[in-house]
Design an enzyme around this catalytic site. Structure first.
Site, PDB file in Angstrom:
ATOM      1  N   LYS A  35     -15.825  -1.583   3.703  1.00 32.67           N
ATOM      2  CA  LYS A  35     -15.204  -1.929   2.422  1.00 32.67           C
ATOM      3  C   LYS A  35     -16.306  -2.378   1.474  1.00 32.67           C
ATOM      4  O   LYS A  35     -16.998  -3.369   1.758  1.00 32.67           O
ATOM      5  CB  LYS A  35     -14.201  -3.061   2.615  1.00 32.67           C
ATOM      6  N   GLU A  92       0.826  -1.211   0.000  1.00 33.50           N
ATOM      7  CA  GLU A  92       0.000   0.000   0.000  1.00 33.50           C
ATOM      8  C   GLU A  92       0.860   1.261   0.000  1.00 33.50           C
ATOM      9  O   GLU A  92       0.420   2.330   0.420  1.00 33.50           O
ATOM     10  CB  GLU A  92      -0.947  -0.006   1.208  1.00 33.50           C
TER      11      GLU A  92
HETATM   12  C1  2PG Z   1      -7.115  -4.117   5.757  1.00 32.61           C
HETATM   13  C2  2PG Z   1      -6.941  -3.934   4.262  1.00 32.61           C
HETATM   14  C3  2PG Z   1      -6.436  -2.576   3.873  1.00 32.61           C
HETATM   15  P1  2PG Z   1      -6.737  -6.027   2.740  1.00 32.61           P
HETATM   16  O1  2PG Z   1      -6.760  -5.150   6.310  1.00 32.61           O
HETATM   17  O2  2PG Z   1      -7.684  -3.255   6.402  1.00 32.61           O
HETATM   18  O3  2PG Z   1      -5.250  -2.233   4.540  1.00 32.61           O
HETATM   19  O4  2PG Z   1      -6.115  -4.944   3.741  1.00 32.61           O
HETATM   20  O5  2PG Z   1      -7.351  -5.287   1.617  1.00 32.61           O
HETATM   21  O6  2PG Z   1      -5.555  -6.875   2.322  1.00 32.61           O
HETATM   22  O7  2PG Z   1      -7.746  -6.796   3.533  1.00 32.61           O
HETATM   23 MG    MG Z   2      -7.804  -4.496   8.273  1.00 36.83          MG
END
Ligand code: 2PG
Ligand code: MG
Length: 439
Positions: A345, A211
């Site tokens: 998300k 990231e």
């Molecule tokens: C998280 C995300 C973003 P990932 O764990 O919060 O940093 O990671 O998209 O790999 O789940």
């Molecule tokens: Mg996370």
């Protein structure tokens, strides 16, 4: 002015590539009047078990990660079902998509297929109305107070985003004294550069993690927290006042299911839930930490309840893999007093309406939302508009490096040009405000 309707003319998906060079899906929804709404779908590495289903092809091509089946589902079944449908009726569109899929977690058509269409429809609707996306999303979300979110910005990475160089996944900076989004981004830019400088002086590698953060591979979380504080100071900022720390433990990726323990392999320790809680509490005692995400495993409900009883009135405790932007899991958390915040998300949920509903439920329960990107991203900045529209007050999109990350920050800068939107400052950290008041 809202147009009366805008009908879907065509829906077209294609396979593109994300920030890890892995296939993902992009969707164009074109209305009969020729307006095109485009959206693409992100993808996680440290994923929760209860996320909506990401449909991958398997097999040899693209190491099994191709999305040609998801693309075909959009261009076939979904396009046929939505042709002629009003793009202004987002809830109607999302209801059709979920019903067409017919499974709990969008496993048949793929949540990546469904989400790409859902987001693209809302862009087509905003453009049909000739309003900015955040304004349209605000209307869909039921008239919340929009604001520019405080960013929590990745500085140091470990876990699955950095070859497990450190056990804990993210150490992030929150520019607490910033009064505008511009100032916030300037401050975290300075912190990120200061961290690289301090690390270079200490002989640590400054290569990029997934990231855009740094991956020092330190052998303890305390060393990482100390490095965060040193970076704030090097940037000329006062730790605990100008800049504070957020952490994403991503504990699900540390959980050893067979032994019922957390495996901190880099530190060479195995911890039970009580020891994990003690460790987290000591971080909060010793460092200016204001927020901790996924401190415990996604199924460690008893642990989450104890942790919330211990720290819930001092810091934000955010559920990511724990809640997976899922309304049923969030409601259980609220009922059982587990966590006090939720990571949001879009691809964990699978539709725009479902995501907006989770933010509304969080708000009703006084859980703080954090609108978040995934570790695998594209140039799409949809979530910046979403964070503004919902007045979430917080956004997490990675470091201030790499265009897949900067596309989100830069969209916030563009939205800020409007001039009428307040900057959330530390509003989403109610406990920090009281700490500051009593300091
Ligand atoms: C998280 C995300 C973003 P990932 O764990 O919060 O940093 O990671 O998209 O790999 O789940
Ligand atoms: Mg996370």
């Amino acid at each position: 002015m809202t147009v009366a309707s805008a009908a879907v003319g065509s829906v077209h998906a294609r396979q593109i590539f994300d920030s890890r060079g892995r296939p993902t899906i992009e969707v164009d929804v074109t209305t009969t009047s020729g307006v095109v709404g485009r959206a693409s779908v992100p993808s996680g590495a440290s994923t929760g078990t209860h996320e909506a289903w990401e449909l991958r092809d398997g097999g040899d091509a693209y190491a099994g990660l191709g999305v040609s089946n998801a693309v075909a589902n959009v261009n076939g079944e979904i396009a046929s079902a939505l042709r002629g449908f009003d793009v202004l009726d987002q809830r109607g569109v999302d209801t059709v998509l979920v019903a067409l899929d017919g499974t709990q977690n969008l496993r048949r058509l793929g949540a990546n297929a469904v989400l790409g269409v859902s987001l693209a429809v809302s862009r087509a609707a905003a453009q049909s109305n000739d309003v900015p996306l955040y304004q349209w999303l605000g209307e869909l979300g039921g008239g919340t107070n929009p604001s520019l979110p405080m960013p929590m910005v990745n500085i140091l990475s470990g876990g699955l985003h950095a070859g497990r160089g450190m056990d804990v996944q993210d150490f992030l900076a929150v520019p607490a004294s910033a009064t505008t989004i511009d100032e916030a981004l300037t401050m975290v830019g300075l912190i990120r550069s200061a961290a690289a400088q301090v690390m270079a002086e200490r002989g640590l590698t400054t290569l990029l993690a997934d990231e855009g953060g740094l991956s020092p591979g330190l052998d303890s979380s305390e060393a990482a927290l100390e490095l965060m504080v040193a970076s704030f100071e090097r940037a000329g900022l006062s730790p605990g006042v100008d800049a504070v720390i957020a952490i994403d433990v991503a504990a699900h990726s540390l959980w050893d299911q067979q032994r019922g323990e957390y495996n901190l392999a880099r530190e060479g320790r195995r911890l039970g839930t009580p020891e994990m809680i003690e460790m987290v509490c000591s971080w909060v005692d010793d460092f200016p930490v204001v927020s901790i995400e996924d401190a415990l495993d996604e199924e460690d409900w008893e642990g989450w309840k104890s942790l919330t009883a211990r720290l819930g009135d001092r810091i934000n405790l955010i559920g990511d893999d724990f809640f997976t932007t899922n309304p049923i899991r969030l409601q259980r958390g609220v009922d059982e007093l587990a966590a006090n915040g939720v990571l949001v998300k879009v691809n964990q949920n699978g539709t725009l309406t479902g995501t907006l509903d989770v933010v509304a439920a969080a708000r009703a329960a006084q859980y703080v939302p954090v609108v978040s990107a995934r570790s695998g991203e594209t140039e799409d900045s949809f979530i910046s508009d979403l964070a503004v529209a919902t007045g979430a007050g917080q956004i997490k999109v990675g470091s201030v490096r790499c265009s897949d990350r900067l596309s989100k920050y830069n969209q916030l800068v563009r939205i800020a040009e409007n001039g009428s939107l307040p900057f959330a400052r530390m509003d989403a950290y109610p406990r920090f405000a009281s700490v500051r008041a009593s300091a």
